[in-house]
Design a protein around this motif. Structure first.
Motif, PDB file in Angstrom:
ATOM      1  N   ASP A 106      50.405   3.078   8.500  1.00 34.69           N
ATOM      2  CA  ASP A 106      50.108   4.285   7.765  1.00 34.69           C
ATOM      3  C   ASP A 106      48.712   4.784   8.072  1.00 34.69           C
ATOM      4  N   GLU A 107      48.685   6.014   8.561  1.00 33.39           N
ATOM      5  CA  GLU A 107      47.388   6.615   8.809  1.00 33.39           C
ATOM      6  C   GLU A 107      46.905   7.355   7.572  1.00 33.39           C
ATOM      7  N   LEU A 108      47.751   7.378   6.567  1.00 28.43           N
ATOM      8  CA  LEU A 108      47.403   8.178   5.395  1.00 28.43           C
ATOM      9  C   LEU A 108      46.487   7.434   4.438  1.00 28.43           C
ATOM     10  N   PHE A 109      46.734   6.116   4.279  1.00 32.11           N
ATOM     11  CA  PHE A 109      45.971   5.354   3.297  1.00 32.11           C
ATOM     12  C   PHE A 109      45.170   4.248   3.973  1.00 32.11           C
ATOM     13  N   ASP A 110      44.070   3.888   3.367  1.00 33.47           N
ATOM     14  CA  ASP A 110      43.282   2.775   3.895  1.00 33.47           C
ATOM     15  C   ASP A 110      43.838   1.451   3.366  1.00 33.47           C
ATOM     16  N   GLY A 111      43.176   0.362   3.702  1.00 37.41           N
ATOM     17  CA  GLY A 111      43.676  -0.957   3.346  1.00 37.41           C
ATOM     18  C   GLY A 111      43.838  -1.166   1.844  1.00 37.41           C
ATOM     19  N   ARG A 112      43.092  -0.408   1.047  1.00 37.86           N
ATOM     20  CA  ARG A 112      43.207  -0.567  -0.391  1.00 37.86           C
ATOM     21  C   ARG A 112      44.132   0.471  -1.016  1.00 37.86           C
ATOM     22  N   GLY A 113      44.802   1.228  -0.152  1.00 35.61           N
ATOM     23  CA  GLY A 113      45.766   2.184  -0.686  1.00 35.61           C
ATOM     24  C   GLY A 113      45.149   3.491  -1.143  1.00 35.61           C
ATOM     25  N   HIS A 114      43.924   3.750  -0.691  1.00 37.69           N
ATOM     26  CA  HIS A 114      43.312   5.036  -1.025  1.00 37.69           C
ATOM     27  C   HIS A 114      43.399   5.981   0.171  1.00 37.69           C
ATOM     28  N   TRP A 115      43.394   7.264  -0.121  1.00 39.68           N
ATOM     29  CA  TRP A 115      43.514   8.264   0.943  1.00 39.68           C
ATOM     30  C   TRP A 115      42.457   8.033   2.015  1.00 39.68           C
ATOM     31  N   GLN A 116      42.872   8.066   3.268  1.00 41.88           N
ATOM     32  CA  GLN A 116      41.907   8.109   4.358  1.00 41.88           C
ATOM     33  C   GLN A 116      41.177   9.445   4.282  1.00 41.88           C
ATOM     34  N   ALA A 117      39.940   9.430   4.750  1.00 41.43           N
ATOM     35  CA  ALA A 117      39.118  10.629   4.629  1.00 41.43           C
ATOM     36  C   ALA A 117      39.835  11.900   5.099  1.00 41.43           C
ATOM     37  N   GLY A 118      40.364  11.886   6.313  1.00 44.03           N
ATOM     38  CA  GLY A 118      40.962  13.111   6.845  1.00 44.03           C
ATOM     39  C   GLY A 118      42.320  13.437   6.259  1.00 44.03           C
ATOM     40  N   ALA A 119      42.907  12.495   5.520  1.00 45.33           N
ATOM     41  CA  ALA A 119      44.285  12.682   5.063  1.00 45.33           C
ATOM     42  C   ALA A 119      44.390  13.145   3.617  1.00 45.33           C
ATOM     43  N   THR A 120      43.264  13.197   2.925  1.00 42.47           N
ATOM     44  CA  THR A 120      43.301  13.584   1.517  1.00 42.47           C
ATOM     45  C   THR A 120      43.837  15.006   1.345  1.00 42.47           C
ATOM     46  N   PRO A 121      44.876  15.169   0.543  1.00 41.47           N
ATOM     47  CA  PRO A 121      45.424  16.520   0.368  1.00 41.47           C
ATOM     48  C   PRO A 121      44.406  17.493  -0.209  1.00 41.47           C
ATOM     49  N   ARG A 122      44.369  18.657   0.371  1.00 40.90           N
ATOM     50  CA  ARG A 122      43.524  19.725  -0.150  1.00 40.90           C
ATOM     51  C   ARG A 122      44.388  20.897  -0.571  1.00 40.90           C
ATOM     52  N   ARG A 123      43.821  21.713  -1.403  1.00 47.68           N
ATOM     53  CA  ARG A 123      44.556  22.831  -1.992  1.00 47.68           C
ATOM     54  C   ARG A 123      45.298  23.664  -0.931  1.00 47.68           C
ATOM     55  N   TRP A 124      46.564  23.944  -1.211  1.00 47.69           N
ATOM     56  CA  TRP A 124      47.360  24.731  -0.278  1.00 47.69           C
ATOM     57  C   TRP A 124      47.095  26.230  -0.375  1.00 47.69           C
ATOM     58  N   GLY A 125      46.590  26.636  -1.502  1.00 51.08           N
ATOM     59  CA  GLY A 125      46.420  28.073  -1.666  1.00 51.08           C
ATOM     60  C   GLY A 125      47.729  28.705  -2.104  1.00 51.08           C
ATOM     61  N   ASP A 126      47.771  29.986  -2.024  1.00 50.43           N
ATOM     62  CA  ASP A 126      48.871  30.740  -2.594  1.00 50.43           C
ATOM     63  C   ASP A 126      50.175  30.525  -1.833  1.00 50.43           C
ATOM     64  N   THR A 127      51.201  30.039  -2.541  1.00 53.28           N
ATOM     65  CA  THR A 127      52.504  29.895  -1.883  1.00 53.28           C
ATOM     66  C   THR A 127      53.442  31.008  -2.326  1.00 53.28           C
ATOM     67  N   HIS A 128      52.885  31.941  -3.034  1.00 55.26           N
ATOM     68  CA  HIS A 128      53.684  33.056  -3.518  1.00 55.26           C
ATOM     69  C   HIS A 128      54.219  33.872  -2.340  1.00 55.26           C
ATOM     70  N   GLU A 129      55.505  34.128  -2.352  1.00 58.72           N
ATOM     71  CA  GLU A 129      56.165  34.930  -1.310  1.00 58.72           C
ATOM     72  C   GLU A 129      56.202  34.258   0.051  1.00 58.72           C
ATOM     73  N   LEU A 130      55.761  33.006   0.078  1.00 59.41           N
ATOM     74  CA  LEU A 130      55.809  32.276   1.336  1.00 59.41           C
ATOM     75  C   LEU A 130      57.251  32.048   1.786  1.00 59.41           C
TER      76      LEU A 130
END
Ligand SMILES: [Zn+2]
Lengths: 64, 194
Positions: free
Chosen positions: B97-121
Protein backbone atom coordinates in the motif's frame (compact mmCIF):
# COMPACT_ATOMS: atom_id res chain seq x y z
CA UNK A 1 -7.35 5.62 18.62
CA UNK A 2 -8.01 4.43 15.10
CA UNK A 3 -5.37 4.57 12.40
CA UNK A 4 -6.35 6.22 9.12
CA UNK A 5 -6.47 2.84 7.46
CA UNK A 6 -8.94 1.61 10.07
CA UNK A 7 -10.91 4.83 9.91
CA UNK A 8 -11.27 4.66 6.13
CA UNK A 9 -12.31 1.03 6.45
CA UNK A 10 -15.12 2.04 8.81
CA UNK A 11 -16.09 4.96 6.59
CA UNK A 12 -16.28 2.55 3.67
CA UNK A 13 -18.32 0.02 5.65
CA UNK A 14 -20.61 2.83 6.69
CA UNK A 15 -21.69 2.93 3.04
CA UNK A 16 -22.74 -0.70 3.22
CA UNK A 17 -24.02 -1.35 6.71
CA UNK A 18 -25.12 0.54 9.80
CA UNK A 19 -22.14 1.17 12.04
CA UNK A 20 -22.38 0.39 15.73
CA UNK A 21 -22.48 3.17 18.27
CA UNK A 22 -18.87 2.64 19.44
CA UNK A 23 -17.71 2.56 15.82
CA UNK A 24 -19.41 5.86 15.17
CA UNK A 25 -17.88 7.39 18.26
CA UNK A 26 -14.41 6.21 17.32
CA UNK A 27 -14.84 7.67 13.86
CA UNK A 28 -16.06 10.98 15.22
CA UNK A 29 -12.99 11.27 17.41
CA UNK A 30 -10.70 10.40 14.53
CA UNK A 31 -12.22 12.62 11.87
CA UNK A 32 -12.38 15.55 14.27
CA UNK A 33 -8.60 15.52 14.20
CA UNK A 34 -7.82 14.11 10.78
CA UNK A 35 -8.64 16.14 7.69
CA UNK A 36 -7.57 13.36 5.32
CA UNK A 37 -10.13 10.91 6.65
CA UNK A 38 -12.74 13.65 6.88
CA UNK A 39 -12.29 14.33 3.17
CA UNK A 40 -12.26 10.62 2.42
CA UNK A 41 -15.67 10.26 4.03
CA UNK A 42 -17.00 13.26 2.14
CA UNK A 43 -15.68 11.96 -1.14
CA UNK A 44 -17.36 8.58 -0.68
CA UNK A 45 -20.62 10.44 -0.29
CA UNK A 46 -19.92 12.52 -3.40
CA UNK A 47 -19.09 9.41 -5.40
CA UNK A 48 -22.34 7.76 -4.49
CA UNK A 49 -24.31 10.88 -5.32
CA UNK A 50 -22.55 11.30 -8.65
CA UNK A 51 -23.21 7.73 -9.70
CA UNK A 52 -26.83 8.12 -8.69
CA UNK A 53 -27.22 11.33 -10.69
CA UNK A 54 -25.56 9.81 -13.68
CA UNK A 55 -27.83 6.78 -13.56
CA UNK A 56 -30.92 8.92 -13.23
CA UNK A 57 -29.90 11.05 -16.17
CA UNK A 58 -28.66 8.14 -18.25
CA UNK A 59 -29.78 7.67 -21.86
CA UNK A 60 -32.18 4.85 -21.11
CA UNK A 61 -35.47 6.13 -22.49
CA UNK A 62 -37.34 2.84 -22.44
CA UNK A 63 -36.18 1.68 -19.04
CA UNK A 64 -38.78 -0.53 -17.50
CA UNK B 1 -31.99 -14.95 -26.47
CA UNK B 2 -33.92 -13.56 -23.57
CA UNK B 3 -31.04 -11.62 -22.12
CA UNK B 4 -30.58 -9.80 -25.38
CA UNK B 5 -34.17 -8.62 -25.51
CA UNK B 6 -33.81 -6.86 -22.21
CA UNK B 7 -30.84 -5.11 -23.55
CA UNK B 8 -32.43 -3.36 -26.49
CA UNK B 9 -33.79 -0.99 -23.97
CA UNK B 10 -30.44 0.65 -23.45
CA UNK B 11 -27.82 -0.51 -25.91
CA UNK B 12 -27.79 -1.04 -29.63
CA UNK B 13 -27.12 -4.41 -31.20
CA UNK B 14 -23.95 -3.10 -32.85
CA UNK B 15 -22.60 -2.08 -29.47
CA UNK B 16 -23.19 -5.53 -28.07
CA UNK B 17 -21.74 -7.21 -31.12
CA UNK B 18 -18.57 -5.16 -30.92
CA UNK B 19 -18.37 -5.87 -27.20
CA UNK B 20 -18.79 -9.58 -27.88
CA UNK B 21 -15.94 -9.51 -30.38
CA UNK B 22 -13.62 -7.78 -27.94
CA UNK B 23 -14.53 -10.30 -25.28
CA UNK B 24 -13.90 -13.18 -27.61
CA UNK B 25 -10.44 -12.06 -28.60
CA UNK B 26 -9.63 -11.51 -24.94
CA UNK B 27 -10.96 -14.96 -23.97
CA UNK B 28 -9.04 -16.63 -26.81
CA UNK B 29 -5.80 -15.18 -25.57
CA UNK B 30 -6.43 -16.46 -22.08
CA UNK B 31 -7.90 -19.85 -22.81
CA UNK B 32 -6.23 -21.03 -25.97
CA UNK B 33 -9.31 -23.08 -26.86
CA UNK B 34 -11.94 -21.78 -29.23
CA UNK B 35 -14.89 -23.61 -27.69
CA UNK B 36 -14.04 -22.81 -24.13
CA UNK B 37 -13.51 -19.20 -25.12
CA UNK B 38 -16.89 -18.95 -26.83
CA UNK B 39 -18.66 -20.61 -23.95
CA UNK B 40 -17.07 -18.29 -21.44
CA UNK B 41 -18.01 -15.24 -23.50
CA UNK B 42 -21.57 -16.45 -23.99
CA UNK B 43 -22.06 -17.12 -20.32
CA UNK B 44 -20.42 -13.91 -19.20
CA UNK B 45 -22.41 -11.83 -21.65
CA UNK B 46 -25.72 -13.41 -20.71
CA UNK B 47 -24.97 -12.98 -17.04
CA UNK B 48 -23.81 -9.42 -17.44
CA UNK B 49 -26.70 -8.27 -19.60
CA UNK B 50 -29.22 -9.11 -16.94
CA UNK B 51 -28.07 -5.98 -15.19
CA UNK B 52 -27.29 -3.94 -18.25
CA UNK B 53 -29.97 -1.39 -17.49
CA UNK B 54 -27.93 -0.30 -14.47
CA UNK B 55 -25.22 0.99 -16.76
CA UNK B 56 -26.17 3.88 -18.92
CA UNK B 57 -22.80 4.30 -20.57
CA UNK B 58 -21.27 1.81 -22.96
CA UNK B 59 -17.84 2.14 -21.36
CA UNK B 60 -19.02 1.26 -17.87
CA UNK B 61 -20.98 -1.65 -19.26
CA UNK B 62 -17.78 -2.83 -20.87
CA UNK B 63 -15.87 -2.73 -17.59
CA UNK B 64 -18.70 -4.64 -15.99
CA UNK B 65 -18.89 -7.29 -18.68
CA UNK B 66 -15.14 -7.79 -18.67
CA UNK B 67 -15.00 -8.14 -14.91
CA UNK B 68 -17.45 -11.03 -15.25
CA UNK B 69 -15.58 -12.52 -18.18
CA UNK B 70 -12.32 -12.50 -16.24
CA UNK B 71 -13.97 -14.38 -13.46
CA UNK B 72 -15.43 -16.94 -15.85
CA UNK B 73 -12.03 -17.46 -17.39
CA UNK B 74 -10.48 -17.87 -13.96
CA UNK B 75 -13.12 -20.48 -13.17
CA UNK B 76 -12.36 -22.37 -16.36
CA UNK B 77 -8.63 -22.29 -15.71
CA UNK B 78 -9.14 -23.38 -12.14
CA UNK B 79 -11.25 -26.27 -13.34
CA UNK B 80 -8.51 -27.36 -15.74
CA UNK B 81 -5.90 -27.41 -13.06
CA UNK B 82 -8.21 -28.98 -10.50
CA UNK B 83 -7.31 -26.56 -7.83
CA UNK B 84 -9.28 -26.27 -4.61
CA UNK B 85 -12.70 -24.81 -5.21
CA UNK B 86 -12.24 -21.35 -3.81
CA UNK B 87 -8.94 -19.64 -3.80
CA UNK B 88 -8.26 -17.38 -0.90
CA UNK B 89 -9.26 -13.83 -1.60
CA UNK B 90 -6.02 -12.75 -3.22
CA UNK B 91 -6.97 -9.14 -3.57
CA UNK B 92 -7.80 -9.02 0.10
CA UNK B 93 -4.27 -8.88 1.37
CA UNK B 94 -3.50 -5.47 2.71
CA UNK B 95 0.07 -5.13 1.55
CA UNK B 96 1.72 -3.05 -1.17
CA UNK B 97 0.00 0.00 0.00
CA UNK B 98 1.34 3.31 -1.08
CA UNK B 99 -1.52 5.04 0.63
CA UNK B 100 -0.67 4.41 4.28
CA UNK B 101 2.57 4.32 6.21
CA UNK B 102 3.65 1.51 8.53
CA UNK B 103 1.41 2.80 11.31
CA UNK B 104 -1.63 3.05 9.09
CA UNK B 105 -1.56 6.81 8.67
CA UNK B 106 -1.90 8.58 5.35
CA UNK B 107 1.34 8.94 3.44
CA UNK B 108 2.15 12.57 2.86
CA UNK B 109 1.27 12.65 -0.84
CA UNK B 110 -1.77 10.41 -0.46
CA UNK B 111 -3.79 12.38 2.07
CA UNK B 112 -7.17 13.21 0.56
CA UNK B 113 -7.73 16.87 -0.12
CA UNK B 114 -10.94 18.70 -0.80
CA UNK B 115 -12.49 17.81 -4.15
CA UNK B 116 -14.26 21.07 -4.60
CA UNK B 117 -17.60 21.45 -6.25
CA UNK B 118 -19.08 18.24 -7.63
CA UNK B 119 -22.27 19.97 -8.56
CA UNK B 120 -23.29 19.18 -12.15
CA UNK B 121 -20.21 17.06 -12.56
CA UNK B 122 -22.45 14.13 -13.41
CA UNK B 123 -23.19 15.85 -16.72
CA UNK B 124 -19.56 16.02 -17.72
CA UNK B 125 -18.64 13.48 -20.36
CA UNK B 126 -14.95 14.07 -19.69
CA UNK B 127 -15.36 13.33 -16.02
CA UNK B 128 -16.99 9.98 -16.76
CA UNK B 129 -14.23 9.11 -19.18
CA UNK B 130 -11.73 9.61 -16.39
CA UNK B 131 -13.99 7.71 -14.03
CA UNK B 132 -14.19 4.72 -16.36
CA UNK B 133 -10.44 4.68 -16.83
CA UNK B 134 -9.99 4.66 -13.06
CA UNK B 135 -12.57 1.92 -12.63
CA UNK B 136 -10.89 -0.17 -15.27
CA UNK B 137 -7.54 0.22 -13.54
CA UNK B 138 -8.86 -1.53 -10.42
CA UNK B 139 -8.25 -5.24 -9.96
CA UNK B 140 -11.18 -7.00 -11.64
CA UNK B 141 -12.70 -8.37 -8.45
CA UNK B 142 -12.66 -4.96 -6.80
CA UNK B 143 -14.18 -3.27 -9.82
CA UNK B 144 -16.85 -5.91 -9.93
CA UNK B 145 -18.00 -5.64 -6.33
CA UNK B 146 -17.89 -1.86 -6.55
CA UNK B 147 -20.16 -1.91 -9.58
CA UNK B 148 -22.51 -4.41 -7.99
CA UNK B 149 -22.78 -2.22 -4.95
CA UNK B 150 -22.93 1.25 -6.49
CA UNK B 151 -24.41 0.77 -9.94
CA UNK B 152 -26.65 -2.25 -9.51
CA UNK B 153 -27.26 -1.28 -5.90
CA UNK B 154 -27.20 -4.76 -4.48
CA UNK B 155 -26.76 -4.97 -0.74
CA UNK B 156 -23.84 -6.72 0.94
CA UNK B 157 -25.74 -9.93 1.56
CA UNK B 158 -26.76 -10.23 -2.08
CA UNK B 159 -23.24 -9.64 -3.33
CA UNK B 160 -21.74 -12.10 -0.86
CA UNK B 161 -24.26 -14.73 -1.84
CA UNK B 162 -23.75 -14.36 -5.55
CA UNK B 163 -19.95 -14.31 -5.38
CA UNK B 164 -19.59 -16.69 -2.45
CA UNK B 165 -17.64 -14.11 -0.52
CA UNK B 166 -17.60 -13.66 3.23
CA UNK B 167 -18.90 -10.34 4.47
CA UNK B 168 -15.49 -9.32 5.72
CA UNK B 169 -13.87 -10.15 2.38
CA UNK B 170 -16.48 -8.05 0.66
CA UNK B 171 -15.81 -5.14 2.97
CA UNK B 172 -12.10 -5.42 2.32
CA UNK B 173 -12.65 -5.44 -1.44
CA UNK B 174 -14.96 -2.44 -1.32
CA UNK B 175 -12.58 -0.58 0.95
CA UNK B 176 -9.67 -1.18 -1.43
CA UNK B 177 -11.79 -0.26 -4.43
CA UNK B 178 -12.95 3.02 -2.92
CA UNK B 179 -9.47 3.96 -1.73
CA UNK B 180 -8.00 3.45 -5.17
CA UNK B 181 -10.86 4.92 -7.10
CA UNK B 182 -10.91 8.15 -5.12
CA UNK B 183 -7.12 8.41 -5.32
CA UNK B 184 -7.26 7.94 -9.08
CA UNK B 185 -10.01 10.52 -9.44
CA UNK B 186 -8.05 12.98 -7.36
CA UNK B 187 -4.93 12.47 -9.44
CA UNK B 188 -6.60 12.57 -12.81
CA UNK B 189 -9.47 14.92 -12.29
CA UNK B 190 -9.79 16.91 -9.12
CA UNK B 191 -6.13 17.76 -8.65
CA UNK B 192 -4.88 17.35 -12.16
CA UNK B 193 -2.40 19.80 -13.54
CA UNK B 194 -4.17 22.23 -15.77
ZN1 LIG C 1 -7.18 9.66 9.43
Amino acid sequence: MLSCEQATRLLSEGQDRTLTFPEKMNLKVHTAMCSGCREFGRQLGSLRTLIQEEKDAGPAPGKK
Amino acid sequence: MAAENQLHVTFRDEDIESLRKQMLSFARLQLDDEHLAEDAVQEALAGALKNASSFSRQSTLKTWVFSILRRKIADVLRGQYREPVREACKECSTDDDELFDGRGHWQAGATPRRWGDTHELADSTQFWQVFDTCLEALPAEQARVFMMREFIELDSAEICASLELSTSNLHVLLHRARLKLRACLSDHWFEREA
